[in-house]
Scaffold this motif. Structure first.
Motif, PDB file in Angstrom:
ATOM      1  N   LYS A   1       0.835  -1.198   0.000  1.00 27.96           N
ATOM      2  CA  LYS A   1       0.000   0.000   0.000  1.00 27.96           C
ATOM      3  C   LYS A   1       0.877   1.259   0.000  1.00 27.96           C
ATOM      4  N   GLY A   2       1.960   1.241   0.792  1.00 27.45           N
ATOM      5  CA  GLY A   2       2.877   2.378   0.823  1.00 27.45           C
ATOM      6  C   GLY A   2       3.555   2.616  -0.513  1.00 27.45           C
ATOM      7  N   PHE A   3       3.952   1.534  -1.181  1.00 30.42           N
ATOM      8  CA  PHE A   3       4.550   1.669  -2.508  1.00 30.42           C
ATOM      9  C   PHE A   3       3.533   2.252  -3.492  1.00 30.42           C
ATOM     10  N   ALA A   4       2.315   1.716  -3.464  1.00 27.45           N
ATOM     11  CA  ALA A   4       1.282   2.153  -4.408  1.00 27.45           C
ATOM     12  C   ALA A   4       0.907   3.617  -4.207  1.00 27.45           C
ATOM     13  N   SER A   5       0.870   4.054  -2.939  1.00 25.18           N
ATOM     14  CA  SER A   5       0.461   5.432  -2.649  1.00 25.18           C
ATOM     15  C   SER A   5       1.639   6.393  -2.543  1.00 25.18           C
ATOM     16  N   GLY A   6       2.868   5.868  -2.545  1.00 23.60           N
ATOM     17  CA  GLY A   6       4.045   6.733  -2.437  1.00 23.60           C
ATOM     18  C   GLY A   6       4.146   7.411  -1.087  1.00 23.60           C
ATOM     19  N   THR A   7       3.934   6.621  -0.024  1.00 27.11           N
ATOM     20  CA  THR A   7       3.982   7.195   1.320  1.00 27.11           C
ATOM     21  C   THR A   7       4.972   6.455   2.209  1.00 27.11           C
ATOM     22  N   THR A   8       5.426   7.154   3.237  1.00 23.81           N
ATOM     23  CA  THR A   8       6.336   6.597   4.232  1.00 23.81           C
ATOM     24  C   THR A   8       5.548   5.707   5.196  1.00 23.81           C
ATOM     25  N   PRO A   9       6.233   4.954   6.054  1.00 24.42           N
ATOM     26  CA  PRO A   9       5.532   4.149   7.052  1.00 24.42           C
ATOM     27  C   PRO A   9       4.657   4.968   8.003  1.00 24.42           C
ATOM     28  N   ASP A  10       4.916   6.269   8.119  1.00 32.90           N
ATOM     29  CA  ASP A  10       4.085   7.152   8.945  1.00 32.90           C
ATOM     30  C   ASP A  10       2.906   7.726   8.168  1.00 32.90           C
ATOM     31  N   GLY A  11       2.809   7.381   6.870  1.00 33.34           N
ATOM     32  CA  GLY A  11       1.711   7.891   6.049  1.00 33.34           C
ATOM     33  C   GLY A  11       1.996   9.221   5.379  1.00 33.34           C
ATOM     34  N   GLN A  12       3.215   9.741   5.521  1.00 34.39           N
ATOM     35  CA  GLN A  12       3.592  10.994   4.871  1.00 34.39           C
ATOM     36  C   GLN A  12       3.918  10.729   3.398  1.00 34.39           C
TER      37      GLN A  12
END
Length: 144
Positions: free
Chosen positions: A40-51
């Motif tokens: 999900k992080g890869f797909a959305s381009g976000t860090t583990p903190d959701g940034q």
């Protein structure tokens, strides 16, 4: 950091009291939850903190396609903790950033997995979801 440490210590205490069969199920579900969280992080381009990751500068060529990194992520879960690794040879540049030799400019890190000191909220929730799911299923089945 202390809230993360406390949550992990509480989960570790819960894991210490369960049978090996249930522990294996907990590991399986935590692994699945974390793998889904990484994807999900890869797909959305976000860090583990959701940034959101800092945007890449537009240029021709270059860049590391995330679709080539995602399959190299592995998750191992034990009684002592969780180990998430990315084995792609260029992933370290994505995770840690780098400095361009010719210009001296710094390319920012785009975290894929948490750093050593902080586990992102999404990751803690994934770990908890995995453990809770296994425990709920064991209770329904009448096992421990």
């Amino acid at each position: 950091m202390s809230a993360n440490r406390a949550a992990i210590d509480r989960l570790r205490g819960r894991l210490a009291a369960v049978s090996d069969v249930l522990l294996e199920k907990i590991r399986e579900y935590i692994r699945a939850e974390l793998e889904a969280t990484v994807r999900k992080g890869f797909a959305s381009g976000t860090t583990p903190d959701g940034q959101a990751w800092l945007p890449r500068r537009k240029r021709s060529g270059g860049g590391l396609a995330l679709v080539s990194i995602a399959p190299t992520v592995s998750v191992e879960v034990s009684r002592d903790g969780v180990l998430v690794t990315v084995s792609h040879p260029r992933a370290r540049f994505h995770q840690g950033g780098w400095r361009v030799k010719a210009s001296g400019k710094r390319v920012p890190a785009r975290l894929m997995i948490p750093g050593r000191r902080r586990v992102g909220r999404e990751w803690l929730l994934a770990i908890r979801r995995g453990a809770d799911r296994a425990i709920r299923e064991a209770k329904r089945a009448g096992t421990r």
